[in-house]
Every structure is written in structure tokens, then in C-alpha cells.
Design a protein around this motif. Sequence first.
Motif, PDB file in Angstrom:
ATOM      1  N   ARG A  13    -103.403  16.353 -47.095  1.00  0.00           N
ATOM      2  CA  ARG A  13    -102.792  15.189 -46.433  1.00  0.00           C
ATOM      3  C   ARG A  13    -101.280  15.179 -46.661  1.00  0.00           C
ATOM      4  O   ARG A  13    -100.501  14.871 -45.755  1.00  0.00           O
ATOM      5  N   ASN A  14    -100.845  15.542 -47.872  1.00  0.00           N
ATOM      6  CA  ASN A  14     -99.410  15.625 -48.140  1.00  0.00           C
ATOM      7  C   ASN A  14     -98.752  16.687 -47.258  1.00  0.00           C
ATOM      8  O   ASN A  14     -97.645  16.479 -46.749  1.00  0.00           O
ATOM      9  N   ALA A  15     -99.414  17.819 -47.075  1.00  0.00           N
ATOM     10  CA  ALA A  15     -98.870  18.875 -46.219  1.00  0.00           C
ATOM     11  C   ALA A  15     -98.726  18.364 -44.785  1.00  0.00           C
ATOM     12  O   ALA A  15     -97.721  18.645 -44.116  1.00  0.00           O
ATOM     13  N   VAL A  16     -99.715  17.616 -44.313  1.00  0.00           N
ATOM     14  CA  VAL A  16     -99.638  17.026 -42.970  1.00  0.00           C
ATOM     15  C   VAL A  16     -98.412  16.131 -42.871  1.00  0.00           C
ATOM     16  O   VAL A  16     -97.612  16.244 -41.933  1.00  0.00           O
ATOM     17  N   TRP A  17     -98.258  15.262 -43.824  1.00  0.00           N
ATOM     18  CA  TRP A  17     -97.129  14.329 -43.834  1.00  0.00           C
ATOM     19  C   TRP A  17     -95.804  15.084 -43.861  1.00  0.00           C
ATOM     20  O   TRP A  17     -94.869  14.752 -43.115  1.00  0.00           O
ATOM     21  N   GLN A  18     -95.714  16.109 -44.696  1.00  0.00           N
ATOM     22  CA  GLN A  18     -94.481  16.883 -44.795  1.00  0.00           C
ATOM     23  C   GLN A  18     -94.174  17.607 -43.486  1.00  0.00           C
ATOM     24  O   GLN A  18     -93.018  17.663 -43.059  1.00  0.00           O
ATOM     25  N   LEU A  19     -95.182  18.163 -42.866  1.00  0.00           N
ATOM     26  CA  LEU A  19     -94.967  18.906 -41.622  1.00  0.00           C
ATOM     27  C   LEU A  19     -94.600  18.001 -40.460  1.00  0.00           C
ATOM     28  O   LEU A  19     -93.690  18.306 -39.688  1.00  0.00           O
ATOM     29  N   MET A  20     -95.282  16.897 -40.343  1.00  0.00           N
ATOM     30  CA  MET A  20     -95.040  16.026 -39.193  1.00  0.00           C
ATOM     31  C   MET A  20     -93.756  15.220 -39.336  1.00  0.00           C
ATOM     32  O   MET A  20     -93.239  14.717 -38.346  1.00  0.00           O
ATOM     33  N   GLY A  21     -93.249  15.139 -40.538  1.00  0.00           N
ATOM     34  CA  GLY A  21     -92.035  14.363 -40.753  1.00  0.00           C
ATOM     35  C   GLY A  21     -90.795  15.198 -40.979  1.00  0.00           C
ATOM     36  O   GLY A  21     -89.751  14.671 -41.319  1.00  0.00           O
ATOM     37  N   ASN A  22     -90.887  16.518 -40.768  1.00  0.00           N
ATOM     38  CA  ASN A  22     -89.738  17.347 -41.114  1.00  0.00           C
ATOM     39  C   ASN A  22     -88.819  17.680 -39.949  1.00  0.00           C
ATOM     40  O   ASN A  22     -87.790  18.303 -40.145  1.00  0.00           O
ATOM     41  N   GLY A  23     -89.183  17.313 -38.738  1.00  0.00           N
ATOM     42  CA  GLY A  23     -88.326  17.539 -37.595  1.00  0.00           C
ATOM     43  C   GLY A  23     -88.248  18.977 -37.108  1.00  0.00           C
ATOM     44  O   GLY A  23     -87.456  19.278 -36.231  1.00  0.00           O
ATOM     45  N   GLN A  24     -89.061  19.869 -37.660  1.00  0.00           N
ATOM     46  CA  GLN A  24     -89.073  21.250 -37.193  1.00  0.00           C
ATOM     47  C   GLN A  24     -89.810  21.331 -35.867  1.00  0.00           C
ATOM     48  O   GLN A  24     -90.753  20.572 -35.630  1.00  0.00           O
ATOM     49  N   PRO A  25     -89.415  22.278 -35.015  1.00  0.00           N
ATOM     50  CA  PRO A  25     -90.084  22.404 -33.717  1.00  0.00           C
ATOM     51  C   PRO A  25     -91.587  22.669 -33.837  1.00  0.00           C
ATOM     52  O   PRO A  25     -92.353  22.217 -33.016  1.00  0.00           O
ATOM     53  N   ASP A  26     -92.000  23.378 -34.848  1.00  0.00           N
ATOM     54  CA  ASP A  26     -93.421  23.694 -35.001  1.00  0.00           C
ATOM     55  C   ASP A  26     -94.123  22.760 -35.990  1.00  0.00           C
ATOM     56  O   ASP A  26     -95.301  22.933 -36.269  1.00  0.00           O
ATOM     57  N   GLY A  27     -93.416  21.781 -36.502  1.00  0.00           N
ATOM     58  CA  GLY A  27     -94.001  20.883 -37.496  1.00  0.00           C
ATOM     59  C   GLY A  27     -95.193  20.102 -36.979  1.00  0.00           C
ATOM     60  O   GLY A  27     -96.195  19.953 -37.669  1.00  0.00           O
ATOM     61  N   LEU A  28     -95.117  19.639 -35.749  1.00  0.00           N
ATOM     62  CA  LEU A  28     -96.214  18.872 -35.176  1.00  0.00           C
ATOM     63  C   LEU A  28     -97.454  19.746 -35.007  1.00  0.00           C
ATOM     64  O   LEU A  28     -98.561  19.352 -35.383  1.00  0.00           O
ATOM     65  N   THR A  29     -97.264  20.946 -34.481  1.00  0.00           N
ATOM     66  CA  THR A  29     -98.390  21.859 -34.272  1.00  0.00           C
ATOM     67  C   THR A  29     -99.050  22.227 -35.598  1.00  0.00           C
ATOM     68  O   THR A  29    -100.278  22.183 -35.726  1.00  0.00           O
ATOM     69  N   LEU A  30     -98.235  22.572 -36.589  1.00  0.00           N
ATOM     70  CA  LEU A  30     -98.791  22.935 -37.893  1.00  0.00           C
ATOM     71  C   LEU A  30     -99.420  21.729 -38.580  1.00  0.00           C
ATOM     72  O   LEU A  30    -100.436  21.852 -39.256  1.00  0.00           O
ATOM     73  N   GLY A  31     -98.835  20.552 -38.394  1.00  0.00           N
ATOM     74  CA  GLY A  31     -99.426  19.345 -38.948  1.00  0.00           C
ATOM     75  C   GLY A  31    -100.797  19.069 -38.351  1.00  0.00           C
ATOM     76  O   GLY A  31    -101.733  18.679 -39.061  1.00  0.00           O
ATOM     77  N   LEU A  32    -100.941  19.298 -37.054  1.00  0.00           N
ATOM     78  CA  LEU A  32    -102.244  19.116 -36.403  1.00  0.00           C
ATOM     79  C   LEU A  32    -103.256  20.143 -36.911  1.00  0.00           C
ATOM     80  O   LEU A  32    -104.434  19.829 -37.077  1.00  0.00           O
ATOM     81  N   GLU A  33    -102.796  21.368 -37.172  1.00  0.00           N
ATOM     82  CA  GLU A  33    -103.694  22.367 -37.747  1.00  0.00           C
ATOM     83  C   GLU A  33    -104.157  21.938 -39.137  1.00  0.00           C
ATOM     84  O   GLU A  33    -105.316  22.157 -39.507  1.00  0.00           O
ATOM     85  N   CYS A  34    -103.257  21.327 -39.896  1.00  0.00           N
ATOM     86  CA  CYS A  34    -103.639  20.810 -41.219  1.00  0.00           C
ATOM     87  C   CYS A  34    -104.663  19.685 -41.088  1.00  0.00           C
ATOM     88  O   CYS A  34    -105.581  19.584 -41.909  1.00  0.00           O
ATOM     89  N   LEU A  35    -104.510  18.843 -40.071  1.00  0.00           N
ATOM     90  CA  LEU A  35    -105.507  17.787 -39.849  1.00  0.00           C
ATOM     91  C   LEU A  35    -106.863  18.394 -39.499  1.00  0.00           C
ATOM     92  O   LEU A  35    -107.903  17.879 -39.933  1.00  0.00           O
ATOM     93  N   ASP A  36    -106.863  19.482 -38.732  1.00  0.00           N
ATOM     94  CA  ASP A  36    -108.123  20.176 -38.438  1.00  0.00           C
ATOM     95  C   ASP A  36    -108.743  20.719 -39.722  1.00  0.00           C
ATOM     96  O   ASP A  36    -109.959  20.630 -39.923  1.00  0.00           O
ATOM     97  N   LEU A  37    -107.900  21.271 -40.590  1.00  0.00           N
ATOM     98  CA  LEU A  37    -108.392  21.771 -41.885  1.00  0.00           C
ATOM     99  C   LEU A  37    -108.995  20.624 -42.692  1.00  0.00           C
ATOM    100  O   LEU A  37    -110.090  20.757 -43.261  1.00  0.00           O
ATOM    101  N   GLU A  38    -108.310  19.505 -42.714  1.00  0.00           N
ATOM    102  CA  GLU A  38    -108.822  18.342 -43.444  1.00  0.00           C
ATOM    103  C   GLU A  38    -110.199  17.941 -42.926  1.00  0.00           C
ATOM    104  O   GLU A  38    -111.111  17.645 -43.702  1.00  0.00           O
ATOM    105  N   ALA A  39    -110.365  17.951 -41.612  1.00  0.00           N
ATOM    106  CA  ALA A  39    -111.662  17.594 -41.019  1.00  0.00           C
ATOM    107  C   ALA A  39    -112.746  18.593 -41.417  1.00  0.00           C
ATOM    108  O   ALA A  39    -113.884  18.202 -41.686  1.00  0.00           O
ATOM    109  N   MET A  40    -112.410  19.869 -41.467  1.00  0.00           N
ATOM    110  CA  MET A  40    -113.388  20.888 -41.890  1.00  0.00           C
ATOM    111  C   MET A  40    -113.824  20.695 -43.340  1.00  0.00           C
ATOM    112  O   MET A  40    -114.973  20.915 -43.686  1.00  0.00           O
ATOM    113  N   LEU A  41    -112.866  20.302 -44.154  1.00  0.00           N
ATOM    114  CA  LEU A  41    -113.148  20.134 -45.578  1.00  0.00           C
ATOM    115  C   LEU A  41    -113.881  18.835 -45.881  1.00  0.00           C
ATOM    116  O   LEU A  41    -114.437  18.678 -46.966  1.00  0.00           O
TER     117      LEU A  41
END
Length: 91
Positions: A13-41
Amino acid sequence: MIDPLALALGHVRNAVWQLMGNGQPDGLTLGLECLDLEAMLNPDDTEPAVVPCESTPAQSLAAARSVLEQIPDEVAPAAWSVLASLTAKLV
């Protein structure tokens, strides 16, 4: 004692927060992948623990992996490859 799965989920969850709040062009995409990982776990809807934030999303995922390695029977096999893929993208 805090459930190890809840600890691992907190790190993800912290990784999601860090990715979605960092302003990087790929941050949103990677944050969504982390949310998918969270759902799997988390098929049983365990509440993630509140854990201190690591310095980077990659370190947060490394902390999650460290905890998950202690409870391999509770981890969906597909989650390992997603975790590895995300980690590789962040390094």
C-alpha cells in the motif's frame, strides 16, 4: 502481534501511495499494478497494517517481499511473478 500478511500489504500500500503521488509519467500505471498485486495477495480482505514508509517504492516492495517470504503458503503463486516484475521496473 501483527499478522505478517497485513504487514506485507501495508508495504505494498505504501508503494502504491508513493507511485501515485510522485508525479512520474509511469507512476499511475505502476501504482495500478501495485493495486493488482495487493488484490492478489489479499483474497480474504485483510486490512493492511500501517507501516513506516520506505524511502522509495522499490524499497517498499522489497520490504513486502521480505515479509511474504516468511509466509510463502499464504501467497498466490502468480503474486511472486507480479512482485518480481514490478520490482524490476522500479530499479
